[in-house]
Design a protein around this motif. Structure first.
Motif, PDB file in Angstrom:
ATOM      1  N   GLY A   1      42.871  25.180  26.290  1.00  0.00           N
ATOM      2  CA  GLY A   1      42.196  24.340  27.262  1.00  0.00           C
ATOM      3  C   GLY A   1      40.738  24.677  27.503  1.00  0.00           C
ATOM      4  O   GLY A   1      40.058  23.979  28.262  1.00  0.00           O
ATOM      5  N   GLY A   2      40.256  25.740  26.885  1.00  0.00           N
ATOM      6  CA  GLY A   2      38.849  26.078  27.051  1.00  0.00           C
ATOM      7  C   GLY A   2      37.949  25.093  26.329  1.00  0.00           C
ATOM      8  O   GLY A   2      38.412  24.230  25.582  1.00  0.00           O
ATOM      9  N   GLY A   3      36.643  25.218  26.559  1.00  0.00           N
ATOM     10  CA  GLY A   3      35.696  24.341  25.897  1.00  0.00           C
ATOM     11  C   GLY A   3      34.346  24.386  26.552  1.00  0.00           C
ATOM     12  O   GLY A   3      34.051  25.271  27.358  1.00  0.00           O
ATOM     13  N   LEU A   4      33.516  23.408  26.188  1.00  0.00           N
ATOM     14  CA  LEU A   4      32.165  23.287  26.719  1.00  0.00           C
ATOM     15  C   LEU A   4      32.144  22.169  27.750  1.00  0.00           C
ATOM     16  O   LEU A   4      32.631  21.054  27.478  1.00  0.00           O
ATOM     17  CB  LEU A   4      31.195  22.973  25.575  1.00  0.00           C
TER      18      LEU A   4
ATOM     19  N   THR B   1      40.597  32.373  25.864  1.00  0.00           N
ATOM     20  CA  THR B   1      40.032  31.078  25.503  1.00  0.00           C
ATOM     21  C   THR B   1      38.629  31.001  26.095  1.00  0.00           C
ATOM     22  O   THR B   1      38.400  31.381  27.246  1.00  0.00           O
ATOM     23  CB  THR B   1      40.927  29.921  25.989  1.00  0.00           C
ATOM     24  N   GLN B   2      37.681  30.489  25.302  1.00  0.00           N
ATOM     25  CA  GLN B   2      36.280  30.466  25.717  1.00  0.00           C
ATOM     26  C   GLN B   2      36.003  29.275  26.620  1.00  0.00           C
ATOM     27  O   GLN B   2      36.376  28.131  26.305  1.00  0.00           O
ATOM     28  CB  GLN B   2      35.370  30.388  24.489  1.00  0.00           C
ATOM     29  N   VAL B   3      35.338  29.544  27.731  1.00  0.00           N
ATOM     30  CA  VAL B   3      34.834  28.502  28.622  1.00  0.00           C
ATOM     31  C   VAL B   3      33.324  28.652  28.703  1.00  0.00           C
ATOM     32  O   VAL B   3      32.826  29.730  29.038  1.00  0.00           O
ATOM     33  CB  VAL B   3      35.464  28.614  30.023  1.00  0.00           C
ATOM     34  N   THR B   4      32.623  27.580  28.385  1.00  0.00           N
ATOM     35  CA  THR B   4      31.171  27.586  28.436  1.00  0.00           C
ATOM     36  C   THR B   4      30.703  26.453  29.337  1.00  0.00           C
ATOM     37  O   THR B   4      31.079  25.293  29.123  1.00  0.00           O
ATOM     38  CB  THR B   4      30.553  27.424  27.043  1.00  0.00           C
ATOM     39  N   VAL B   5      29.919  26.800  30.341  1.00  0.00           N
ATOM     40  CA  VAL B   5      29.412  25.813  31.292  1.00  0.00           C
ATOM     41  C   VAL B   5      27.909  25.719  31.117  1.00  0.00           C
ATOM     42  O   VAL B   5      27.188  26.705  31.311  1.00  0.00           O
ATOM     43  CB  VAL B   5      29.770  26.194  32.733  1.00  0.00           C
TER      44      VAL B   5
ATOM     45  N   THR C   1      30.883  30.862  32.883  1.00  0.00           N
ATOM     46  CA  THR C   1      30.995  31.022  31.434  1.00  0.00           C
ATOM     47  C   THR C   1      31.570  32.391  31.089  1.00  0.00           C
ATOM     48  O   THR C   1      31.053  33.423  31.527  1.00  0.00           O
ATOM     49  CB  THR C   1      29.617  30.846  30.772  1.00  0.00           C
ATOM     50  N   ALA C   2      32.654  32.391  30.320  1.00  0.00           N
ATOM     51  CA  ALA C   2      33.348  33.636  29.979  1.00  0.00           C
ATOM     52  C   ALA C   2      34.512  33.305  29.057  1.00  0.00           C
ATOM     53  O   ALA C   2      34.876  32.136  28.890  1.00  0.00           O
ATOM     54  CB  ALA C   2      33.865  34.323  31.234  1.00  0.00           C
ATOM     55  N   VAL C   3      35.098  34.352  28.511  1.00  0.00           N
ATOM     56  CA  VAL C   3      36.400  34.227  27.874  1.00  0.00           C
ATOM     57  C   VAL C   3      37.446  34.446  28.971  1.00  0.00           C
ATOM     58  O   VAL C   3      37.376  35.435  29.707  1.00  0.00           O
ATOM     59  CB  VAL C   3      36.588  35.245  26.745  1.00  0.00           C
ATOM     60  N   TYR C   4      38.375  33.525  29.063  1.00  0.00           N
ATOM     61  CA  TYR C   4      39.408  33.581  30.096  1.00  0.00           C
ATOM     62  C   TYR C   4      40.725  34.034  29.479  1.00  0.00           C
ATOM     63  O   TYR C   4      41.152  33.493  28.453  1.00  0.00           O
ATOM     64  CB  TYR C   4      39.572  32.212  30.755  1.00  0.00           C
ATOM     65  N   TYR C   5      41.341  35.012  30.129  1.00  0.00           N
ATOM     66  CA  TYR C   5      42.586  35.599  29.655  1.00  0.00           C
ATOM     67  C   TYR C   5      43.680  35.411  30.696  1.00  0.00           C
ATOM     68  O   TYR C   5      43.451  35.606  31.894  1.00  0.00           O
ATOM     69  CB  TYR C   5      42.427  37.102  29.424  1.00  0.00           C
ATOM     70  N   CYS C   6      44.870  35.064  30.244  1.00  0.00           N
ATOM     71  CA  CYS C   6      46.003  35.142  31.152  1.00  0.00           C
ATOM     72  C   CYS C   6      46.766  36.426  30.881  1.00  0.00           C
ATOM     73  O   CYS C   6      46.699  36.991  29.783  1.00  0.00           O
ATOM     74  CB  CYS C   6      46.912  33.925  31.056  1.00  0.00           C
ATOM     75  N   ALA C   7      47.479  36.888  31.893  1.00  0.00           N
ATOM     76  CA  ALA C   7      48.174  38.166  31.800  1.00  0.00           C
ATOM     77  C   ALA C   7      49.450  38.117  32.626  1.00  0.00           C
ATOM     78  O   ALA C   7      49.532  37.384  33.614  1.00  0.00           O
ATOM     79  CB  ALA C   7      47.274  39.292  32.286  1.00  0.00           C
ATOM     80  N   ALA C   8      50.434  38.916  32.207  1.00  0.00           N
ATOM     81  CA  ALA C   8      51.739  38.962  32.864  1.00  0.00           C
ATOM     82  C   ALA C   8      52.020  40.363  33.372  1.00  0.00           C
ATOM     83  O   ALA C   8      51.825  41.349  32.658  1.00  0.00           O
ATOM     84  CB  ALA C   8      52.828  38.520  31.886  1.00  0.00           C
ATOM     85  N   ASP C   9      52.513  40.436  34.605  1.00  0.00           N
ATOM     86  CA  ASP C   9      52.777  41.704  35.282  1.00  0.00           C
ATOM     87  C   ASP C   9      54.228  41.681  35.749  1.00  0.00           C
ATOM     88  O   ASP C   9      54.570  40.911  36.664  1.00  0.00           O
ATOM     89  CB  ASP C   9      51.813  41.846  36.457  1.00  0.00           C
ATOM     90  N   PHE C  10      55.089  42.499  35.129  1.00  0.00           N
ATOM     91  CA  PHE C  10      56.489  42.501  35.523  1.00  0.00           C
ATOM     92  C   PHE C  10      56.618  42.860  37.000  1.00  0.00           C
ATOM     93  O   PHE C  10      56.020  43.823  37.482  1.00  0.00           O
ATOM     94  CB  PHE C  10      57.295  43.494  34.677  1.00  0.00           C
ATOM     95  N   SER C  11      57.420  42.068  37.705  1.00  0.00           N
ATOM     96  CA  SER C  11      57.501  42.234  39.151  1.00  0.00           C
ATOM     97  C   SER C  11      58.943  42.237  39.628  1.00  0.00           C
ATOM     98  O   SER C  11      59.715  41.371  39.239  1.00  0.00           O
ATOM     99  CB  SER C  11      56.745  41.098  39.833  1.00  0.00           C
ATOM    100  N   ARG C  12      59.282  43.216  40.481  1.00  0.00           N
ATOM    101  CA  ARG C  12      60.613  43.248  41.075  1.00  0.00           C
ATOM    102  C   ARG C  12      60.648  42.560  42.433  1.00  0.00           C
ATOM    103  O   ARG C  12      61.699  42.425  43.036  1.00  0.00           O
ATOM    104  CB  ARG C  12      61.085  44.696  41.225  1.00  0.00           C
TER     105      ARG C  12
END
Length: 127
Positions: free
Chosen positions: A8-11, A121-125, A91-102
């Protein structure tokens, strides 16, 4: 183990919108709190948004509060980041991350708490 794939990233021009998606593999997606982080060139990776494993609780960095919305669909194993009123400083590279949670209401803003990361994914504004 969880594998994460962002898209979903882009310019986009300043003031525009993008929606990032992060698709997760595995049958335990609902056991993970999820976060979005971003990294601009020459800067540290920073927290943007997080949601608890059931989606009931969310938290945002001050820099994106009121403009970004994190959500998740546990039936589809996807977490989203809706980004509105984008600025060149987003503007940045966007990362998703998962954190195991109890805990159902747990989430974290700390990158080192997260167990799995996508490739980004790269987002450029543009201004």
């Amino acid at each position: 183990q969880v594998q994460l794939v962002e898209s979903g990233g882009g310019l986009v021009q300043a003031g525009g919108s993008l929606r990032l998606s992060c698709a997760a593999s595995g049958r335990t997606f609902g056991s993970y709190a999820m976060g979005w982080f971003r990294q601009a060139p020459g800067k540290e990776r920073e927290f943007a948004a997080a949601t608890s494993r059931n989606g009931a609780r969310t938290y945002y960095a001050d820099s994106v509060k009121g403009r970004f919305t994190i959500s998740r669909d546990n039936a589809k194993n996807i977490v989203y980041l809706q980004m509105n009123s984008l600025k060149p400083e987003d503007t940045a590279v966007y990362y998703c991350a998962a954190d195991f949670s109890r805990s159902s209401d747990y989430l974290s803003t700390v990158r080192y708490n997260y167990d799995y990361w996508g490739q980004g994914t790269q987002v450029t504004v543009s201004s």
